[in-house]
Design a protein around this motif. Structure first.
Motif, PDB file in Angstrom:
ATOM      1  N   MET A 157      -6.492  -1.083  -3.685  1.00 51.70           N
ATOM      2  CA  MET A 157      -6.242  -0.100  -4.576  1.00 51.70           C
ATOM      3  C   MET A 157      -4.502   0.140  -5.136  1.00 51.70           C
ATOM      4  SD  MET A 157      -9.081   1.319  -5.517  1.00 51.70           S
ATOM      5  CE  MET A 157      -9.279  -0.593  -5.501  1.00 51.70           C
ATOM      6  N   PHE A 158      -3.828  -0.233  -4.155  1.00 46.48           N
ATOM      7  CA  PHE A 158      -2.296  -0.268  -4.701  1.00 46.48           C
ATOM      8  C   PHE A 158      -2.225  -1.565  -5.746  1.00 46.48           C
ATOM      9  CE2 PHE A 158       2.164  -1.223  -4.465  1.00 46.48           C
ATOM     10  CZ  PHE A 158       2.668   0.212  -4.444  1.00 46.48           C
ATOM     11  N   MET A 211      -3.405   0.311  -8.658  1.00 49.06           N
ATOM     12  CA  MET A 211      -2.444   1.243  -9.394  1.00 49.06           C
ATOM     13  C   MET A 211      -1.093   0.470  -9.982  1.00 49.06           C
ATOM     14  SD  MET A 211      -2.612   3.794  -5.923  1.00 49.06           S
ATOM     15  CE  MET A 211      -1.650   5.048  -6.620  1.00 49.06           C
ATOM     16  N   SER A 246      -2.511   5.112  -2.142  1.00 45.14           N
ATOM     17  CA  SER A 246      -3.502   4.015  -2.431  1.00 45.14           C
ATOM     18  C   SER A 246      -4.614   4.174  -1.057  1.00 45.14           C
ATOM     19  CB  SER A 246      -2.952   2.701  -2.379  1.00 45.14           C
ATOM     20  OG  SER A 246      -2.520   2.413  -1.105  1.00 45.14           O
ATOM     21  N   SER A 279       0.797  -1.165   0.009  1.00 42.87           N
ATOM     22  CA  SER A 279       0.266   0.002  -0.067  1.00 42.87           C
ATOM     23  C   SER A 279       0.776   1.184  -0.022  1.00 42.87           C
ATOM     24  CB  SER A 279      -1.031  -0.074   1.048  1.00 42.87           C
ATOM     25  OG  SER A 279      -0.246   0.193   2.501  1.00 42.87           O
TER      26      SER A 279
END
Length: 204
Positions: free
Chosen positions: A168-169, A172, A148, A144
């Motif tokens: 979310m990381f 990404m 994120s 993370s």
């Protein structure tokens, strides 16, 4: 050993070196920039479904996911109702998790609402950091980041679910917002977004 050289002379991480599906995904897709709404909605959805499972499992099921979720067209998924949920829960080709299915439909509706405020792609890419990690081993790859965490909070504020900081990381990483290819990998710096030294190669 963190990198292995294939019979083509190219260095890849161990996870992408043996399974042909993972190798092709690593060589052609992972870490390449995705800037369109549907592409980002699909990857956000698949990352949510991946939670607790291997990425290889999700990748093998991706054609079935695309068929089940109308090609991840946010407008179509946003219209899904109870009959669609029942259909999805009966579809052995996908991951039949009611919470994740409900979240995907809710996230489609949130994606449509975001169009009045710049859209999903603009929001996600606005959290691109000033620099990207420079990992030499898997231990160096974060799970993370401050960005994120901030992206997760903003998406939740906008009505999204199953969008935690770790998920979310991973998103990404997958769509080129950060480059976590190991130093020495033939894919390091290949996105056009990041230079091999971790600096930005272009503006988001």
């Amino acid at each position: 050993m963190h990198l292995t050289v294939g019979d083509d002379g190219l260095a890849r991480p161990v996870w992408a070196a043996t399974d042909p599906l993972l190798r092709d995904y690593y060589d052609t897709e992972w870490g390449m920039p995705v800037r369109d709404e549907r592409g980002l909605f699909e990857r956000l959805s698949l990352e949510a479904f991946q939670s607790g499972l291997s990425w290889a499992t999700i990748l093998r099921k991706r054609p079935a996911f695309r068929a089940a979720f109308a090609g991840f067209d946010p407008d179509a998924v946003a219209r899904f109702g109870d009959d669609d949920v029942a259909r999805l829960m009966g579809d052995a080709g996908i991951v039949r998790n009611r919470r994740k299915i409900d979240a995907t439909i809710g996230n489609a509706r949130a994606t449509v609402r975001l169009r009045d405020d710049g859209g999903l792609a603009a929001l996600i890419w606005s959290f691109q950091p000033a620099s990207t990690p420079m990992p030499r081993s898997f231990a160096d790859v974060p799970t993370s980041s401050p960005e994120s965490v901030a992206l997760s909070k903003e998406l939740k504020r906008r009505g999204f679910a199953h969008v935690g900081p770790t998920t979310m990381f991973a998103l990404m990483e997958a769509v080129g917002i950060v480059d976590t290819h190991l130093i020495g990998s033939h894919r390091r710096g290949s996105s056009g977004v990041w230079a091999a030294d971790g600096s930005r190669a272009e503006a988001a």
